[in-house]
Design an enzyme around this catalytic site. Structure first.
Site, short mmCIF file in Angstrom:
data_model
loop_
_atom_site.label_atom_id
_atom_site.label_comp_id
_atom_site.label_asym_id
_atom_site.label_seq_id
_atom_site.Cartn_x
_atom_site.Cartn_y
_atom_site.Cartn_z
N LYS A 1 0.83 -1.22 0.00
CA LYS A 1 0.00 0.00 0.00
C LYS A 1 0.86 1.26 0.00
CE LYS A 1 -3.97 1.61 2.74
NZ LYS A 1 -5.02 1.65 1.76
N GLY B 1 6.59 0.89 5.75
CA GLY B 1 7.48 -0.02 5.02
C GLY B 1 7.48 0.25 3.53
N CYS B 2 6.32 0.48 2.98
CA CYS B 2 6.21 0.72 1.54
C CYS B 2 6.88 2.03 1.14
CB CYS B 2 4.74 0.69 1.11
SG CYS B 2 3.95 -0.91 1.42
N THR B 3 6.76 3.03 2.01
CA THR B 3 7.42 4.31 1.75
C THR B 3 8.93 4.15 1.79
OG1 THR B 3 5.53 5.53 2.65
CG2 THR B 3 7.65 6.70 2.55
N ALA C 1 10.10 2.34 -1.42
CA ALA C 1 10.06 3.21 -2.60
C ALA C 1 11.16 4.27 -2.54
CB ALA C 1 8.68 3.86 -2.73
#
Length: 157
Positions: free
Chosen positions: A40, A45-47, A50
């Site tokens: 998401k 974590g996703c930030t 990326a």
């Protein structure tokens, strides 16, 4: 659902780019690339993942290796995510989870005893011939991009 393996070719399933255009694995033919799935936009974590790929984009570019991050989030949400964190990598949407299901990263998850379907954080390094060269499943974000970069360097030679 099927798991994709090293040596396999990705199915040519369309995903949606931030600008609304269609993106397919065939669009990357002729050069190696990284396809990574994350749960998401704009979550911790996703930030971090990326941002790490974005911070190392110049090194991937020098190798001729493109990067594509994919989640179920719609293109407009991806654009906000890109703008908020000055991301330099490409993102695409797999809103219907067609690609995720086809390669086995749309999985049952369990959080606090609640079971649900979601994207498994995973990364695939694809060679210039379109074959899967390396797979990372159940990725831990810390220094993951360095492992992918090292594998890309070995792939490119």
């Amino acid at each position: 659902m099927t798991d994709i393996a090293i040596g396999d070719t990705l199915p040519d399933i369309a995903m949606t780019a931030v600008d609304g255009s269609e993106l397919r694995p065939a669009d990357y033919a002729g050069s190696p690339w990284v396809l990574y799935f994350y749960p998401k936009d704009d979550t911790p974590g996703c930030t971090k993942e990326a941002q790490a790929f974005s911070a190392n984009k110049a090194e991937f570019d020098a190798l001729g290796v493109k990067i594509l991050g994919v989640s179920k989030d719609p293109p407009k949400k991806h654009q906000k995510f890109i703008d908020k964190y000055d991301l330099t990598i490409d993102l695409a949407s797999d809103e219907e989870t067609a690609m995720a299901e086809a390669i086995g990263v749309w999985v049952e998850k369990n959080m606090y005893g609640r079971k649900y379907m979601g994207l498994e954080r995973s990364t695939f390094l694809i060679d210039a011939a379109g074959k899967v060269a390396h797979i990372w499943r159940k990725v831990k974000v810390k220094e993951h991009e360095q492992a992918v970069l090292q594998a890309a360097k070995e792939l490119v030679g």
